[in-house]
Write an enzyme that holds these catalytic residues in place. Structure first.
Site, mmCIF file in Angstrom:
data_model
loop_
_atom_site.group_PDB
_atom_site.id
_atom_site.type_symbol
_atom_site.label_atom_id
_atom_site.label_comp_id
_atom_site.label_asym_id
_atom_site.label_seq_id
_atom_site.Cartn_x
_atom_site.Cartn_y
_atom_site.Cartn_z
ATOM 1 N NE ARG A 98 21.867 1.180 19.031
ATOM 2 C CZ ARG A 98 21.574 2.241 19.768
ATOM 3 N NH1 ARG A 98 21.522 2.024 20.977
ATOM 4 N NH2 ARG A 98 21.780 3.338 19.347
ATOM 5 C CG HIS A 143 10.376 8.888 6.336
ATOM 6 N ND1 HIS A 143 10.802 8.965 8.011
ATOM 7 C CD2 HIS A 143 9.741 10.314 6.095
ATOM 8 C CE1 HIS A 143 10.407 10.063 8.594
ATOM 9 N NE2 HIS A 143 9.724 11.039 7.627
ATOM 10 C CB SER A 148 3.979 -4.449 7.575
ATOM 11 O OG SER A 148 4.325 -3.153 7.611
ATOM 12 C CG ASN A 149 8.029 -1.291 5.258
ATOM 13 O OD1 ASN A 149 7.877 -1.251 4.062
ATOM 14 N ND2 ASN A 149 7.482 -0.638 6.148
HETATM 15 C C1 GRF Z 1 6.814 2.319 8.483
HETATM 16 O O1 GRF Z 1 5.743 3.252 8.361
HETATM 17 C C2 GRF Z 1 8.085 3.050 8.207
HETATM 18 O O2 GRF Z 1 8.110 3.743 6.981
HETATM 19 C C3 GRF Z 1 8.663 3.717 9.304
HETATM 20 O O3 GRF Z 1 8.290 2.939 10.535
HETATM 21 C C4 GRF Z 1 7.113 1.976 9.903
HETATM 22 C C5 GRF Z 1 7.434 0.527 10.246
HETATM 23 O O4 GRF Z 1 6.281 -0.497 9.813
HETATM 24 N N1 GRF Z 1 9.990 3.990 9.104
HETATM 25 P P1 GRF Z 1 6.742 -1.646 9.666
HETATM 26 O O5 GRF Z 1 7.352 -2.302 10.986
HETATM 27 O O6 GRF Z 1 7.615 -2.182 8.590
HETATM 28 O O7 GRF Z 1 5.319 -2.579 9.537
#
Ligand code: GRF
Length: 210
Positions: A71, A112, A19-20
């Site tokens: 990697r 985070h 989602s990010n």
């Molecule tokens: C988010 O809560 C981010 O802060 C953490 O992992 C999660 C990832 O969510 N590091 P998404 O895959 O971006 O939906």
């Protein structure tokens, strides 16, 4: 109109839902961030983030099983192939090697789901609930070799409610994460971030252009 050539090429590292990643893709597509997602790299072949990359027409790679050094060398080669200038960790579940962080020093970002330096590592929402804090949030920071450490660019907060569960807290944090990550990347792509020691300063837009 923003010229394609003036857009900063970004690489996004993912492992899961993405989602990010979607927030970054949308912000770039809408011109909110003067960047473009040049490639998406996943540590997990089943990550839904892969669908998001493909839907956006962005080159997508799944990392092979390998040692951390192999990697990260592979990631660096892919990022260089796409002329990447900024690397966004977006739910990337592998620890990067010190060598990788060194190669991309001050060009790697992480999001985070806590107010760092509190609650580093896995299950930050669970840690916040266990600690009984009444406010938590999210942090975007430059990446350093130690997990969830590095100069903080931006944080945002949310209250913790009495009936919160790990899940409700995580769901409330996600939209906050998306806005915070987009804002930090907007500043980066506009060349407005300056790091002094552990502190990050956002310089005025007029100064960044001069
Ligand atoms: C988010 O809560 C981010 O802060 C953490 O992992 C999660 C990832 O969510 N590091 P998404 O895959 O971006 O939906």
């Amino acid at each position: 109109m923003v010229m394609q050539g003036s857009l900063k090429p970004l690489g996004v590292l993912v492992s899961g839902y993405g989602s990010n990643l979607q927030a970054i893709l949308d912000a770039c597509a809408q011109g909110v961030v003067a960047g473009r997602v040049a490639c998406v790299i996943s540590s997990n072949a089943r990550a839904f983030a892969g669908e998001r990359a493909k839907n956006a027409g962005v080159p997508y790679y799944v990392l092979p099983n390998a040692t951390p050094e192999e990697r990260d060398a592979h990631i660096t080669a892919l990022l260089k192939k796409h002329d990447v200038q900024g690397v966004c960790l977006a739910g990337y579940m592998r620890l990067l090697t010190a060598g990788f962080v060194d190669t991309w020093w001050d060009r790697v970002f992480n999001i985070h789901p806590s107010l760092l330096p509190a609650f580093k590592g896995m299950n930050a929402q669970r840690q916040a609930l266990s600690a009984g804090v009444k406010v938590t949030g999210c942090t975007v920071h430059f990446v350093r070799p130690a997990m969830d450490e590095g100069p903080i660019i931006l944080q945002a907060t949310t209250p913790v409610f009495a009936d919160d569960t790990e899940d409700t807290l995580a769901q409330r944090l996600l939209p906050l994460e998306h806005r915070t990550y987009v804002q930090a990347l907007k500043w980066y792509c506009d060349d407005r971030l300056r790091i002094q020691g552990e502190r990050v300063f956002v310089i005025p837009a007029a100064e960044a252009k001069s």
